[in-house]
Write a protein that holds these residues in place. Structure first.
Motif, PDB file in Angstrom:
ATOM      1  N   ASN A  27       0.829  -1.207   0.000  1.00 20.79           N
ATOM      2  CA  ASN A  27       0.000   0.000   0.000  1.00 20.79           C
ATOM      3  C   ASN A  27       0.868   1.264   0.000  1.00 20.79           C
ATOM      4  O   ASN A  27       1.853   1.366   0.716  1.00 20.79           O
ATOM      5  CB  ASN A  27      -0.913  -0.004   1.238  1.00 20.79           C
ATOM      6  N   ASN A  28       0.509   2.217  -0.864  1.00 20.31           N
ATOM      7  CA  ASN A  28       1.198   3.499  -1.003  1.00 20.31           C
ATOM      8  C   ASN A  28       2.553   3.382  -1.708  1.00 20.31           C
ATOM      9  O   ASN A  28       3.373   4.289  -1.637  1.00 20.31           O
ATOM     10  CB  ASN A  28       1.378   4.192   0.349  1.00 20.31           C
ATOM     11  N   SER A  29       2.788   2.265  -2.393  1.00 22.16           N
ATOM     12  CA  SER A  29       4.025   2.099  -3.152  1.00 22.16           C
ATOM     13  C   SER A  29       3.731   2.218  -4.646  1.00 22.16           C
ATOM     14  O   SER A  29       2.573   2.352  -5.057  1.00 22.16           O
ATOM     15  CB  SER A  29       4.650   0.728  -2.861  1.00 22.16           C
ATOM     16  N   ASN A  30       4.785   2.192  -5.458  1.00 22.23           N
ATOM     17  CA  ASN A  30       4.631   2.219  -6.915  1.00 22.23           C
ATOM     18  C   ASN A  30       4.801   0.791  -7.447  1.00 22.23           C
ATOM     19  O   ASN A  30       5.696   0.060  -7.003  1.00 22.23           O
ATOM     20  CB  ASN A  30       5.665   3.128  -7.557  1.00 22.23           C
ATOM     21  N   VAL A  31       3.980   0.404  -8.392  1.00 17.50           N
ATOM     22  CA  VAL A  31       4.037  -0.960  -8.891  1.00 17.50           C
ATOM     23  C   VAL A  31       4.082  -0.960 -10.416  1.00 17.50           C
ATOM     24  O   VAL A  31       3.376  -0.188 -11.092  1.00 17.50           O
ATOM     25  CB  VAL A  31       2.835  -1.799  -8.396  1.00 17.50           C
ATOM     26  N   LEU A  32       4.938  -1.815 -10.954  1.00 15.17           N
ATOM     27  CA  LEU A  32       5.075  -1.960 -12.403  1.00 15.17           C
ATOM     28  C   LEU A  32       4.074  -2.984 -12.921  1.00 15.17           C
ATOM     29  O   LEU A  32       3.966  -4.096 -12.387  1.00 15.17           O
ATOM     30  CB  LEU A  32       6.498  -2.408 -12.753  1.00 15.17           C
ATOM     31  N   LEU A  33       3.344  -2.614 -13.960  1.00 15.63           N
ATOM     32  CA  LEU A  33       2.449  -3.535 -14.657  1.00 15.63           C
ATOM     33  C   LEU A  33       3.045  -3.770 -16.044  1.00 15.63           C
ATOM     34  O   LEU A  33       2.928  -2.911 -16.936  1.00 15.63           O
ATOM     35  CB  LEU A  33       1.041  -2.955 -14.760  1.00 15.63           C
ATOM     36  N   PRO A  34       3.723  -4.909 -16.244  1.00 13.96           N
ATOM     37  CA  PRO A  34       4.441  -5.134 -17.503  1.00 13.96           C
ATOM     38  C   PRO A  34       3.522  -5.584 -18.640  1.00 13.96           C
ATOM     39  O   PRO A  34       2.517  -6.256 -18.416  1.00 13.96           O
ATOM     40  CB  PRO A  34       5.426  -6.255 -17.132  1.00 13.96           C
ATOM     41  N   CYS A  35       3.904  -5.203 -19.847  1.00  9.60           N
ATOM     42  CA  CYS A  35       3.168  -5.662 -21.024  1.00  9.60           C
ATOM     43  C   CYS A  35       4.039  -5.447 -22.267  1.00  9.60           C
ATOM     44  O   CYS A  35       4.639  -4.379 -22.438  1.00  9.60           O
ATOM     45  CB  CYS A  35       1.848  -4.913 -21.176  1.00  9.60           C
ATOM     46  N   VAL A  36       4.128  -6.469 -23.102  1.00 12.89           N
ATOM     47  CA  VAL A  36       4.817  -6.366 -24.391  1.00 12.89           C
ATOM     48  C   VAL A  36       3.938  -6.999 -25.462  1.00 12.89           C
ATOM     49  O   VAL A  36       3.090  -7.842 -25.161  1.00 12.89           O
ATOM     50  CB  VAL A  36       6.202  -7.063 -24.367  1.00 12.89           C
TER      51      VAL A  36
END
Length: 216
Positions: A27-36
């Motif tokens: 919670n309150n962090s940054n998260v990467l959502l990958p897609c290629v």
């Protein structure tokens, strides 16, 4: 055959979010959502969209799924540009420096951000072929550390059993060696004792001197 040609075109465009489609974020962090995405025949004016909590990509007049990022790529030599996006969504992909990467970062995630994220791509060069992939995001209060205690205990027990087995085999070899040496020693004693008895009793084959027969 025309049917086979259409089948090949339909599956030329593919979208992937990696080996796993689940992401856990604090919670309150940054998260990467990958897609290629990949395409066999290239792309022109390719459009990509990230959706949040959509069960399927529906068409009007049904309610459209929530778009959190909408972008377009002119061609392979140009970088993607943003058409619209959520203020907390940051595009981190590239088509010139990375291989058709259209990943995004969701900043300052909240518990309400947990859910289904769909990366959708449409390529006009492939007769408007479309494909998508999905990520499921879970937001937690704190990360749970993996408890390896049970694993360590199991490894210790197995290692101890293997050590005992090796020790047992070594002891067995030593005992068998000692028994063999003892048996060999007894055999030598028996042979030696048998030779002494024959000598004392003057039996044939002994070392006792044979007396000459009395002269008539």
């Amino acid at each position: 055959l025309p049917g086979l040609h259409v089948f090949a075109i339909a599956f030329a465009l593919e979208v992937s979010v990696g080996k796993t489609n689940t992401v856990t974020a604090l919670n309150n962090s940054n998260v990467l959502l990958p897609c290629v995405f990949t395409t066999c025949i290239g792309f022109q004016d390719l459009v990509f969209t990230w959706y949040f909590n959509s069960t399927e990509l529906v068409a009007a007049p049904a309610p459209l799924p929530l778009q959190i990022y909408h972008g377009k790529i002119k061609n392979k030599a140009t970088e993607p540009f943003r058409i619209s996006s959520n203020p907390r969504v940051e595009f981190v992909g590239s088509t010139t420096r990375k291989e058709n990467n259209i990943s995004i970062v969701l900043n300052s995630v909240e518990f309400s951000d947990a859910g289904k994220y769909t990366c959708h791509v449409k390529n006009p060069k492939e007769k408007n072929a479309q494909h998508n992939a999905t990520i499921f995001l879970t937001v937690v209060h704190k990360m749970v550390e993996t408890d390896n205690t049970v694993t360590l205990i199991i490894v210790g027990v197995v290692g101890g059993l293997i050590g005992l087995l090796i020790l047992f085999m070594l002891i067995k070899r030593v005992v068998l060696f000692i028994i063999k040496k003892t048996q060999d020693g007894k055999k030598e004693c028996l042979v030696s004792s048998s030779g002494n008895d024959n000598t004392e009793n003057g039996l044939a084959g002994s070392k006792a001197e044979q007396k000459a027969p009395p002269k008539a």
